[in-house]
Scaffold this motif. Structure first.
Motif, mmCIF file in Angstrom:
data_model
loop_
_atom_site.group_PDB
_atom_site.id
_atom_site.type_symbol
_atom_site.label_atom_id
_atom_site.label_comp_id
_atom_site.label_asym_id
_atom_site.label_seq_id
_atom_site.Cartn_x
_atom_site.Cartn_y
_atom_site.Cartn_z
ATOM 1 N N UNK A 1 55.550 66.630 52.436
ATOM 2 C CA UNK A 1 54.873 66.016 53.593
ATOM 3 C C UNK A 1 54.100 64.778 53.168
ATOM 4 N N UNK A 2 53.393 64.903 52.060
ATOM 5 C CA UNK A 2 52.588 63.784 51.588
ATOM 6 C C UNK A 2 53.478 62.584 51.244
ATOM 7 N N UNK A 3 54.639 62.862 50.675
ATOM 8 C CA UNK A 3 55.570 61.769 50.347
ATOM 9 C C UNK A 3 56.233 61.187 51.595
ATOM 10 N N UNK A 4 56.289 61.984 52.667
ATOM 11 C CA UNK A 4 56.783 61.438 53.927
ATOM 12 C C UNK A 4 55.824 60.361 54.400
ATOM 13 N N UNK A 5 54.545 60.678 54.331
ATOM 14 C CA UNK A 5 53.547 59.688 54.732
ATOM 15 C C UNK A 5 53.591 58.475 53.803
ATOM 16 N N UNK A 6 53.713 58.758 52.490
ATOM 17 C CA UNK A 6 53.794 57.670 51.517
ATOM 18 C C UNK A 6 54.952 56.725 51.823
ATOM 19 N N UNK A 7 56.060 57.275 52.313
ATOM 20 C CA UNK A 7 57.210 56.418 52.633
ATOM 21 C C UNK A 7 56.888 55.526 53.818
ATOM 22 N N UNK B 1 54.657 57.323 38.654
ATOM 23 C CA UNK B 1 54.120 58.496 37.953
ATOM 24 C C UNK B 1 52.626 58.623 38.203
ATOM 25 N N UNK B 2 51.949 57.481 38.237
ATOM 26 C CA UNK B 2 50.512 57.473 38.479
ATOM 27 C C UNK B 2 50.171 58.035 39.863
ATOM 28 N N UNK B 3 51.002 57.649 40.854
ATOM 29 C CA UNK B 3 50.776 58.166 42.211
ATOM 30 C C UNK B 3 50.869 59.683 42.230
ATOM 31 N N UNK B 4 51.924 60.171 41.568
ATOM 32 C CA UNK B 4 52.131 61.620 41.576
ATOM 33 C C UNK B 4 50.989 62.337 40.846
ATOM 34 N N UNK B 5 50.615 61.796 39.694
ATOM 35 C CA UNK B 5 49.527 62.441 38.951
ATOM 36 C C UNK B 5 48.218 62.406 39.725
ATOM 37 N N UNK C 1 59.653 63.973 42.455
ATOM 38 C CA UNK C 1 58.617 63.119 43.035
ATOM 39 C C UNK C 1 58.304 61.901 42.162
ATOM 40 N N UNK C 2 58.785 61.916 40.935
ATOM 41 C CA UNK C 2 58.601 60.709 40.127
ATOM 42 C C UNK C 2 59.916 59.939 39.962
ATOM 43 N N UNK D 1 65.393 50.788 51.179
ATOM 44 C CA UNK D 1 64.782 51.958 50.558
ATOM 45 C C UNK D 1 63.661 52.583 51.376
ATOM 46 N N UNK D 2 62.923 51.745 52.093
ATOM 47 C CA UNK D 2 61.794 52.290 52.841
ATOM 48 C C UNK D 2 62.273 53.266 53.904
ATOM 49 N N UNK D 3 63.278 52.825 54.653
ATOM 50 C CA UNK D 3 63.750 53.684 55.736
ATOM 51 C C UNK D 3 64.520 54.892 55.180
ATOM 52 N N UNK D 4 65.305 54.655 54.108
ATOM 53 C CA UNK D 4 66.036 55.776 53.510
ATOM 54 C C UNK D 4 65.066 56.798 52.915
ATOM 55 N N UNK D 5 64.015 56.294 52.290
ATOM 56 C CA UNK D 5 63.018 57.180 51.695
ATOM 57 C C UNK D 5 62.336 58.015 52.762
ATOM 58 N N UNK D 6 62.001 57.349 53.853
ATOM 59 C CA UNK D 6 61.360 58.068 54.947
ATOM 60 C C UNK D 6 62.299 59.162 55.459
ATOM 61 N N UNK D 7 63.553 58.774 55.696
ATOM 62 C CA UNK D 7 64.520 59.768 56.188
ATOM 63 C C UNK D 7 64.626 60.927 55.207
#
Ligand code: PHE
Length: 447
Positions: free
Chosen positions: A117-123, A137-141, A293-294, A306-312
Protein backbone atom coordinates in the motif's frame (compact mmCIF):
# COMPACT_ATOMS: atom_id res chain seq x y z
CA UNK A 1 -18.29 -17.06 2.94
CA UNK A 2 -20.95 -17.03 5.56
CA UNK A 3 -21.84 -20.31 7.20
CA UNK A 4 -25.47 -19.31 6.89
CA UNK A 5 -25.59 -19.52 3.17
CA UNK A 6 -24.00 -22.75 2.22
CA UNK A 7 -24.62 -22.27 -1.43
CA UNK A 8 -22.49 -23.79 -4.16
CA UNK A 9 -20.14 -22.08 -6.56
CA UNK A 10 -22.19 -21.07 -9.53
CA UNK A 11 -19.70 -22.44 -11.99
CA UNK A 12 -16.33 -24.00 -12.29
CA UNK A 13 -14.90 -20.69 -13.49
CA UNK A 14 -16.10 -18.90 -10.36
CA UNK A 15 -14.49 -21.56 -8.24
CA UNK A 16 -11.18 -21.30 -10.07
CA UNK A 17 -11.25 -17.53 -9.64
CA UNK A 18 -11.86 -17.83 -5.91
CA UNK A 19 -9.17 -20.45 -5.41
CA UNK A 20 -6.69 -18.53 -7.54
CA UNK A 21 -7.62 -15.32 -5.70
CA UNK A 22 -6.53 -16.98 -2.49
CA UNK A 23 -3.47 -18.65 -3.97
CA UNK A 24 -2.03 -15.76 -5.97
CA UNK A 25 -0.78 -13.09 -3.63
CA UNK A 26 2.31 -11.75 -1.95
CA UNK A 27 3.54 -15.33 -1.72
CA UNK A 28 4.10 -15.48 -5.46
CA UNK A 29 5.85 -12.17 -5.92
CA UNK A 30 7.24 -10.97 -2.61
CA UNK A 31 7.94 -14.24 -0.83
CA UNK A 32 8.89 -16.42 -3.78
CA UNK A 33 11.50 -14.02 -5.12
CA UNK A 34 13.16 -13.32 -1.81
CA UNK A 35 13.24 -17.01 -0.91
CA UNK A 36 14.81 -17.86 -4.27
CA UNK A 37 17.38 -15.13 -3.78
CA UNK A 38 18.16 -16.16 -0.25
CA UNK A 39 18.29 -19.89 -0.94
CA UNK A 40 20.74 -19.93 -3.81
CA UNK A 41 18.52 -19.69 -6.90
CA UNK A 42 17.84 -22.54 -9.29
CA UNK A 43 18.28 -25.42 -6.85
CA UNK A 44 15.52 -23.90 -4.73
CA UNK A 45 13.34 -23.21 -7.79
CA UNK A 46 13.58 -26.78 -9.05
CA UNK A 47 12.88 -28.34 -5.67
CA UNK A 48 9.97 -25.94 -5.28
CA UNK A 49 8.54 -27.02 -8.64
CA UNK A 50 8.91 -30.67 -7.66
CA UNK A 51 7.14 -29.99 -4.35
CA UNK A 52 4.29 -28.20 -6.10
CA UNK A 53 3.75 -31.12 -8.46
CA UNK A 54 4.36 -34.07 -6.15
CA UNK A 55 2.98 -32.71 -2.90
CA UNK A 56 1.02 -29.54 -3.69
CA UNK A 57 -1.30 -31.13 -6.24
CA UNK A 58 -2.27 -34.17 -4.16
CA UNK A 59 -2.71 -32.11 -1.00
CA UNK A 60 -4.87 -29.58 -2.85
CA UNK A 61 -7.04 -32.34 -4.32
CA UNK A 62 -7.25 -34.01 -0.89
CA UNK A 63 -8.39 -30.81 0.81
CA UNK A 64 -11.09 -30.34 -1.81
CA UNK A 65 -12.16 -34.00 -1.59
CA UNK A 66 -12.54 -33.72 2.17
CA UNK A 67 -14.27 -30.33 2.00
CA UNK A 68 -16.75 -31.45 -0.65
CA UNK A 69 -17.77 -34.42 1.48
CA UNK A 70 -17.98 -32.58 4.75
CA UNK A 71 -19.87 -29.52 3.47
CA UNK A 72 -18.92 -27.57 6.61
CA UNK A 73 -16.05 -25.53 7.96
CA UNK A 74 -12.79 -27.50 8.31
CA UNK A 75 -13.10 -28.28 12.03
CA UNK A 76 -16.67 -29.57 11.80
CA UNK A 77 -15.97 -31.30 8.52
CA UNK A 78 -13.11 -33.24 10.07
CA UNK A 79 -15.18 -34.02 13.18
CA UNK A 80 -18.05 -35.35 11.12
CA UNK A 81 -16.06 -37.34 8.57
CA UNK A 82 -13.98 -38.89 11.36
CA UNK A 83 -17.11 -39.84 13.29
CA UNK A 84 -18.86 -41.28 10.26
CA UNK A 85 -15.84 -43.33 9.29
CA UNK A 86 -15.25 -44.50 12.85
CA UNK A 87 -11.93 -42.66 13.14
CA UNK A 88 -10.46 -40.75 16.06
CA UNK A 89 -11.75 -37.28 16.84
CA UNK A 90 -8.10 -36.25 16.97
CA UNK A 91 -8.47 -35.58 13.22
CA UNK A 92 -10.23 -32.33 14.11
CA UNK A 93 -6.77 -31.10 15.05
CA UNK A 94 -6.24 -30.58 11.33
CA UNK A 95 -9.02 -28.03 11.30
CA UNK A 96 -7.79 -26.36 14.45
CA UNK A 97 -4.15 -26.07 13.40
CA UNK A 98 -5.42 -24.62 10.13
CA UNK A 99 -7.19 -21.80 11.93
CA UNK A 100 -4.10 -21.16 14.07
CA UNK A 101 -1.90 -21.05 10.97
CA UNK A 102 -4.24 -18.65 9.19
CA UNK A 103 -4.24 -16.37 12.22
CA UNK A 104 -0.45 -16.33 12.54
CA UNK A 105 0.17 -15.88 8.82
CA UNK A 106 -2.26 -13.01 8.44
CA UNK A 107 -0.48 -11.06 11.19
CA UNK A 108 2.75 -10.72 9.20
CA UNK A 109 1.06 -10.89 5.80
CA UNK A 110 -0.75 -7.68 6.66
CA UNK A 111 2.55 -5.95 7.46
CA UNK A 112 3.82 -6.74 3.95
CA UNK A 113 0.42 -5.84 2.48
CA UNK A 114 1.04 -2.49 4.18
CA UNK A 115 4.38 -2.12 2.38
CA UNK A 116 2.56 -2.68 -0.88
CA UNK A 117 0.00 0.00 0.00
CA UNK A 118 2.76 2.40 0.94
CA UNK A 119 4.49 1.77 -2.39
CA UNK A 120 1.21 2.40 -4.18
CA UNK A 121 1.21 5.86 -2.69
CA UNK A 122 4.91 6.24 -3.47
CA UNK A 123 4.16 5.51 -7.13
CA UNK A 124 1.48 8.19 -7.23
CA UNK A 125 3.80 10.80 -5.78
CA UNK A 126 6.61 9.84 -8.15
CA UNK A 127 8.88 8.93 -5.24
CA UNK A 128 10.91 6.52 -7.37
CA UNK A 129 11.48 8.44 -10.58
CA UNK A 130 15.04 8.79 -11.65
CA UNK A 131 16.39 7.34 -8.39
CA UNK A 132 19.41 5.07 -8.30
CA UNK A 133 19.77 1.85 -6.33
CA UNK A 134 21.13 3.62 -3.26
CA UNK A 135 18.30 6.10 -3.12
CA UNK A 136 15.66 3.40 -3.61
CA UNK A 137 17.30 1.27 -0.92
CA UNK A 138 17.32 4.32 1.33
CA UNK A 139 13.58 4.79 0.86
CA UNK A 140 12.90 1.21 1.82
CA UNK A 141 15.18 1.32 4.84
CA UNK A 142 13.48 4.51 5.91
CA UNK A 143 10.14 2.73 5.88
CA UNK A 144 11.51 -0.23 7.83
CA UNK A 145 13.19 1.97 10.42
CA UNK A 146 9.94 3.72 11.28
CA UNK A 147 7.58 1.71 13.49
CA UNK A 148 5.04 4.52 13.15
CA UNK A 149 4.92 4.32 9.35
CA UNK A 150 4.82 0.54 9.37
CA UNK A 151 2.00 0.61 11.89
CA UNK A 152 0.06 3.10 9.82
CA UNK A 153 0.25 0.95 6.68
CA UNK A 154 -0.34 -2.33 8.52
CA UNK A 155 -3.44 -0.77 10.08
CA UNK A 156 -4.66 0.57 6.75
CA UNK A 157 -4.28 -2.85 5.14
CA UNK A 158 -6.12 -4.61 7.99
CA UNK A 159 -8.92 -2.07 7.80
CA UNK A 160 -9.44 -2.84 4.13
CA UNK A 161 -9.56 -6.57 4.87
CA UNK A 162 -11.96 -6.10 7.79
CA UNK A 163 -14.23 -3.90 5.78
CA UNK A 164 -14.59 -6.51 3.06
CA UNK A 165 -14.94 -9.49 5.39
CA UNK A 166 -17.33 -7.80 7.82
CA UNK A 167 -19.66 -6.84 5.03
CA UNK A 168 -19.53 -10.42 3.74
CA UNK A 169 -18.95 -9.15 0.22
CA UNK A 170 -16.10 -11.54 -0.48
CA UNK A 171 -17.97 -13.09 -3.34
CA UNK A 172 -18.45 -9.72 -4.93
CA UNK A 173 -14.71 -9.62 -5.48
CA UNK A 174 -14.74 -12.37 -8.02
CA UNK A 175 -15.67 -9.98 -10.77
CA UNK A 176 -12.66 -7.90 -9.85
CA UNK A 177 -10.38 -10.94 -9.71
CA UNK A 178 -11.48 -11.76 -13.23
CA UNK A 179 -9.99 -8.53 -14.57
CA UNK A 180 -7.23 -7.80 -12.07
CA UNK A 181 -5.51 -11.17 -12.34
CA UNK A 182 -4.99 -11.07 -16.09
CA UNK A 183 -3.84 -7.46 -15.71
CA UNK A 184 -1.28 -8.48 -13.10
CA UNK A 185 -0.15 -11.24 -15.39
CA UNK A 186 0.34 -8.89 -18.34
CA UNK A 187 2.24 -6.45 -16.18
CA UNK A 188 4.57 -9.20 -15.03
CA UNK A 189 5.25 -10.03 -18.68
CA UNK A 190 6.01 -6.36 -19.36
CA UNK A 191 8.48 -6.41 -16.48
CA UNK A 192 10.12 -9.56 -17.81
CA UNK A 193 10.52 -7.82 -21.18
CA UNK A 194 12.06 -4.86 -19.38
CA UNK A 195 14.39 -7.34 -17.69
CA UNK A 196 15.53 -8.48 -21.13
CA UNK A 197 16.71 -4.96 -21.91
CA UNK A 198 18.91 -4.69 -18.83
CA UNK A 199 21.70 -6.74 -20.34
CA UNK A 200 21.64 -9.09 -17.35
CA UNK A 201 18.75 -11.32 -18.38
CA UNK A 202 20.98 -14.29 -19.16
CA UNK A 203 22.65 -14.08 -15.80
CA UNK A 204 19.24 -13.97 -14.12
CA UNK A 205 17.99 -16.96 -16.11
CA UNK A 206 20.99 -18.97 -15.19
CA UNK A 207 20.58 -17.97 -11.53
CA UNK A 208 16.99 -19.17 -11.63
CA UNK A 209 17.22 -22.26 -13.78
CA UNK A 210 20.77 -23.56 -13.86
CA UNK A 211 21.18 -25.22 -10.50
CA UNK A 212 24.23 -25.17 -8.35
CA UNK A 213 23.31 -28.25 -6.33
CA UNK A 214 25.88 -27.47 -3.72
CA UNK A 215 23.48 -24.75 -2.54
CA UNK A 216 21.04 -27.47 -1.55
CA UNK A 217 20.64 -28.48 2.08
CA UNK A 218 17.89 -30.02 4.18
CA UNK A 219 16.94 -26.53 5.24
CA UNK A 220 16.61 -25.29 1.66
CA UNK A 221 14.43 -28.25 0.69
CA UNK A 222 12.17 -27.63 3.69
CA UNK A 223 11.99 -23.95 2.77
CA UNK A 224 11.00 -24.88 -0.80
CA UNK A 225 8.29 -27.21 0.45
CA UNK A 226 7.04 -24.57 2.87
CA UNK A 227 6.86 -22.11 0.00
CA UNK A 228 4.82 -24.61 -2.04
CA UNK A 229 2.27 -24.89 0.79
CA UNK A 230 2.24 -21.16 1.42
CA UNK A 231 1.76 -20.12 -2.17
CA UNK A 232 -1.04 -22.60 -2.82
CA UNK A 233 -2.83 -21.68 0.44
CA UNK A 234 -2.51 -25.28 1.63
CA UNK A 235 -2.42 -26.70 5.12
CA UNK A 236 -4.77 -24.08 6.50
CA UNK A 237 -8.13 -25.62 5.86
CA UNK A 238 -8.78 -22.76 3.46
CA UNK A 239 -8.98 -24.93 0.38
CA UNK A 240 -11.00 -27.42 2.45
CA UNK A 241 -13.50 -24.70 3.22
CA UNK A 242 -13.62 -23.75 -0.46
CA UNK A 243 -14.16 -27.40 -1.38
CA UNK A 244 -17.32 -27.44 0.70
CA UNK A 245 -18.87 -25.06 -1.81
CA UNK A 246 -17.86 -27.16 -4.76
CA UNK A 247 -20.50 -28.83 -6.95
CA UNK A 248 -20.36 -32.58 -7.59
CA UNK A 249 -19.70 -32.04 -11.27
CA UNK A 250 -16.37 -30.26 -10.91
CA UNK A 251 -13.34 -32.32 -11.85
CA UNK A 252 -10.92 -31.87 -8.98
CA UNK A 253 -7.71 -32.89 -10.67
CA UNK A 254 -8.03 -30.71 -13.74
CA UNK A 255 -9.20 -27.77 -11.62
CA UNK A 256 -6.23 -28.22 -9.28
CA UNK A 257 -3.92 -28.34 -12.28
CA UNK A 258 -5.30 -25.05 -13.60
CA UNK A 259 -4.97 -23.27 -10.26
CA UNK A 260 -1.45 -24.60 -9.74
CA UNK A 261 -0.26 -23.64 -13.19
CA UNK A 262 -1.62 -20.10 -12.82
CA UNK A 263 -0.04 -19.71 -9.41
CA UNK A 264 3.31 -21.09 -10.46
CA UNK A 265 3.45 -19.00 -13.62
CA UNK A 266 2.97 -15.80 -11.65
CA UNK A 267 5.83 -16.76 -9.33
CA UNK A 268 8.22 -17.73 -12.13
CA UNK A 269 7.44 -14.53 -14.04
CA UNK A 270 8.08 -12.54 -10.88
CA UNK A 271 11.50 -14.13 -10.56
CA UNK A 272 12.26 -13.51 -14.24
CA UNK A 273 11.34 -9.86 -13.77
CA UNK A 274 13.19 -9.26 -10.54
CA UNK A 275 16.57 -10.96 -10.92
CA UNK A 276 17.69 -9.10 -14.07
CA UNK A 277 17.16 -5.87 -12.11
CA UNK A 278 19.09 -7.30 -9.17
CA UNK A 279 22.11 -8.16 -11.31
CA UNK A 280 21.96 -5.06 -13.48
CA UNK A 281 22.22 -2.87 -10.40
CA UNK A 282 24.78 -4.86 -8.50
CA UNK A 283 22.27 -5.69 -5.77
CA UNK A 284 22.39 -8.85 -3.70
CA UNK A 285 19.82 -11.57 -4.51
CA UNK A 286 19.89 -12.48 -0.81
CA UNK A 287 18.57 -9.05 0.18
CA UNK A 288 15.76 -10.68 2.22
CA UNK A 289 12.10 -9.69 2.53
CA UNK A 290 12.77 -6.27 1.00
CA UNK A 291 13.90 -7.68 -2.34
CA UNK A 292 10.96 -6.65 -4.53
CA UNK A 293 10.73 -3.28 -2.82
CA UNK A 294 14.30 -2.36 -3.66
CA UNK A 295 14.29 -3.78 -7.19
CA UNK A 296 10.97 -3.08 -8.87
CA UNK A 297 10.83 0.63 -7.99
CA UNK A 298 14.26 0.92 -9.62
CA UNK A 299 12.82 -0.44 -12.84
CA UNK A 300 9.73 1.75 -12.65
CA UNK A 301 11.77 4.80 -11.78
CA UNK A 302 13.95 4.39 -14.85
CA UNK A 303 11.73 3.10 -17.65
CA UNK A 304 9.44 5.00 -19.99
CA UNK A 305 5.91 5.02 -18.67
CA UNK A 306 7.33 3.76 -15.40
CA UNK A 307 5.21 5.97 -13.20
CA UNK A 308 1.93 4.66 -14.49
CA UNK A 309 3.18 1.07 -14.77
CA UNK A 310 4.52 1.24 -11.23
CA UNK A 311 1.24 2.55 -9.95
CA UNK A 312 -0.66 -0.20 -11.76
CA UNK A 313 1.72 -2.83 -10.43
CA UNK A 314 1.42 -1.85 -6.78
CA UNK A 315 -2.35 -1.47 -7.05
CA UNK A 316 -2.59 -4.96 -8.52
CA UNK A 317 -0.15 -6.41 -5.98
CA UNK A 318 -2.17 -4.87 -3.16
CA UNK A 319 -5.33 -6.28 -4.64
CA UNK A 320 -3.81 -9.75 -4.95
CA UNK A 321 -2.64 -9.45 -1.33
CA UNK A 322 -6.13 -8.41 -0.24
CA UNK A 323 -7.88 -11.36 -1.85
CA UNK A 324 -5.41 -13.69 -0.13
CA UNK A 325 -5.71 -11.88 3.19
CA UNK A 326 -9.49 -12.14 3.06
CA UNK A 327 -9.23 -15.88 2.66
CA UNK A 328 -6.92 -15.93 5.69
CA UNK A 329 -9.27 -13.93 7.90
CA UNK A 330 -12.39 -15.92 6.96
CA UNK A 331 -11.56 -19.11 8.88
CA UNK A 332 -10.61 -17.12 11.98
CA UNK A 333 -13.87 -15.17 11.85
CA UNK A 334 -15.90 -18.32 11.32
CA UNK A 335 -14.18 -19.87 14.29
CA UNK A 336 -15.04 -16.92 16.54
CA UNK A 337 -18.60 -16.82 15.20
CA UNK A 338 -19.10 -20.45 15.93
CA UNK A 339 -17.54 -20.62 19.38
CA UNK A 340 -19.07 -17.42 20.77
CA UNK A 341 -22.51 -15.83 20.61
CA UNK A 342 -21.04 -13.03 18.47
CA UNK A 343 -22.49 -12.20 15.08
CA UNK A 344 -20.43 -11.60 11.97
CA UNK A 345 -19.42 -7.97 12.41
CA UNK A 346 -18.23 -8.16 16.04
CA UNK A 347 -16.62 -11.54 15.34
CA UNK A 348 -14.72 -10.00 12.43
CA UNK A 349 -13.62 -7.07 14.57
CA UNK A 350 -12.37 -9.28 17.41
CA UNK A 351 -10.48 -11.59 15.08
CA UNK A 352 -8.98 -8.65 13.23
CA UNK A 353 -7.88 -6.79 16.35
CA UNK A 354 -6.11 -9.92 17.59
CA UNK A 355 -4.35 -10.36 14.23
CA UNK A 356 -3.50 -6.67 14.10
CA UNK A 357 -1.97 -6.73 17.60
CA UNK A 358 0.28 -9.65 16.74
CA UNK A 359 1.19 -7.83 13.52
CA UNK A 360 2.54 -4.98 15.64
CA UNK A 361 5.00 -7.35 17.28
CA UNK A 362 5.95 -8.53 13.78
CA UNK A 363 6.57 -5.05 12.41
CA UNK A 364 8.67 -4.07 15.40
CA UNK A 365 11.06 -6.85 14.37
CA UNK A 366 12.31 -4.53 11.63
CA UNK A 367 13.31 -1.79 14.01
CA UNK A 368 12.90 -1.39 17.77
CA UNK A 369 12.54 -5.10 18.53
CA UNK A 370 15.01 -6.67 16.15
CA UNK A 371 16.01 -9.29 18.68
CA UNK A 372 15.74 -13.05 18.85
CA UNK A 373 12.78 -14.23 20.89
CA UNK A 374 13.09 -17.98 20.25
CA UNK A 375 15.35 -20.27 18.19
CA UNK A 376 17.49 -17.25 17.40
CA UNK A 377 14.65 -15.67 15.38
CA UNK A 378 12.85 -12.38 15.82
CA UNK A 379 9.02 -12.31 15.94
CA UNK A 380 8.58 -11.78 12.22
CA UNK A 381 10.93 -14.61 11.22
CA UNK A 382 9.52 -16.85 13.91
CA UNK A 383 5.95 -16.39 12.66
CA UNK A 384 6.99 -16.99 9.07
CA UNK A 385 9.20 -19.98 9.84
CA UNK A 386 6.90 -21.68 12.31
CA UNK A 387 3.92 -21.52 9.94
CA UNK A 388 5.50 -22.31 6.60
CA UNK A 389 8.01 -24.91 7.71
CA UNK A 390 6.01 -26.52 10.47
CA UNK A 391 2.27 -25.93 10.72
CA UNK A 392 1.41 -25.94 7.03
CA UNK A 393 3.30 -29.09 6.02
CA UNK A 394 2.04 -31.00 9.05
CA UNK A 395 -1.57 -29.93 8.57
CA UNK A 396 -1.34 -30.68 4.85
CA UNK A 397 0.15 -34.06 5.69
CA UNK A 398 -2.82 -34.73 7.94
CA UNK A 399 -5.24 -33.82 5.15
CA UNK A 400 -3.65 -36.06 2.57
CA UNK A 401 -3.27 -38.98 4.97
CA UNK A 402 -6.92 -38.67 5.95
CA UNK A 403 -8.08 -38.49 2.34
CA UNK A 404 -5.89 -41.38 1.26
CA UNK A 405 -6.33 -43.74 4.21
CA UNK A 406 -9.62 -42.86 5.86
CA UNK A 407 -12.01 -41.95 3.05
CA UNK A 408 -13.69 -44.79 1.24
CA UNK A 409 -11.32 -45.74 -1.55
CA UNK A 410 -13.91 -46.82 -4.09
CA UNK A 411 -15.88 -43.63 -3.84
CA UNK A 412 -12.74 -41.51 -4.15
CA UNK A 413 -11.84 -43.38 -7.31
CA UNK A 414 -15.30 -42.79 -8.69
CA UNK A 415 -15.12 -39.13 -7.73
CA UNK A 416 -11.77 -38.54 -9.40
CA UNK A 417 -12.76 -40.67 -12.43
CA UNK A 418 -9.20 -41.36 -13.46
CA UNK A 419 -9.31 -44.78 -15.06
CA UNK A 420 -7.26 -47.75 -13.89
CA UNK A 421 -3.78 -46.28 -14.37
CA UNK A 422 -4.82 -42.94 -12.96
CA UNK A 423 -6.28 -44.63 -9.92
CA UNK A 424 -3.12 -46.57 -9.30
CA UNK A 425 -1.09 -43.39 -9.68
CA UNK A 426 -3.35 -41.44 -7.35
CA UNK A 427 -3.24 -44.26 -4.87
CA UNK A 428 0.56 -44.47 -4.88
CA UNK A 429 1.00 -40.70 -4.70
CA UNK A 430 -1.57 -39.91 -2.05
CA UNK A 431 -0.86 -42.89 0.19
CA UNK A 432 2.89 -43.12 -0.08
CA UNK A 433 4.86 -40.71 -2.25
CA UNK A 434 3.47 -37.41 -0.99
CA UNK A 435 3.17 -38.28 2.73
CA UNK A 436 6.56 -39.95 2.87
CA UNK A 437 8.02 -37.05 0.91
CA UNK A 438 6.63 -34.53 3.39
CA UNK A 439 7.91 -36.49 6.39
CA UNK A 440 11.30 -36.94 4.77
CA UNK A 441 11.70 -33.26 3.93
CA UNK A 442 10.40 -32.25 7.32
CA UNK A 443 12.77 -34.47 9.28
CA UNK A 444 15.67 -33.68 6.94
CA UNK A 445 15.06 -29.97 7.33
CA UNK A 446 15.02 -30.06 11.08
CA UNK A 447 18.09 -32.24 11.55
N1 PHE B 1 -1.27 -18.11 -1.04
C1 PHE B 1 -1.21 -16.73 -0.65
C2 PHE B 1 -0.03 -16.08 -1.32
O1 PHE B 1 0.73 -16.75 -1.95
C3 PHE B 1 -1.05 -16.56 0.82
C4 PHE B 1 -2.02 -17.32 1.58
C5 PHE B 1 -1.57 -18.32 2.35
C6 PHE B 1 -3.37 -17.09 1.44
C7 PHE B 1 -2.45 -19.09 3.01
C8 PHE B 1 -4.26 -17.86 2.11
C9 PHE B 1 -3.79 -18.85 2.88
O2 PHE B 1 0.16 -14.91 -1.19
Amino acid sequence: MSKLSHAQWSSKMTFILAAAGSAVGLGNIWRFSYMVGESGGAAFVLVYLACVALVGLPVLVSEWLIGRRGQKNPINTMAELARKGGHSQAWTLIGISGVVAAFLILSFYSVIGGWSLSYTLGSVTGAFSGKDADAIGGLFNGLLASPGKLLLWHTAFMLLVVFIVARGVTKGLEGAVRTMMPALFILMVVLVIYGMTTGHFGEAMSFMFNPDWSALSGGVVLAAMGQAFFTLSLGMGIMMAYGSYLGEDVDLISTARTVIILDTLVAILAGMAIFPIVFANGLSPGEGPGLIFVTLPLAFGNMTGGTILGLMFFVLLTFAALTSAISLLEPVVEFVEERTPLTRVPATLIAAVAVWALGIAALMSFNVWDAPVAFGLNVFDLLDTFTSKFLLPLTGLGAIVFAAWCLDRESVHRELSLGATGNALWHATSRYIAPIGVIFVFVGGLL
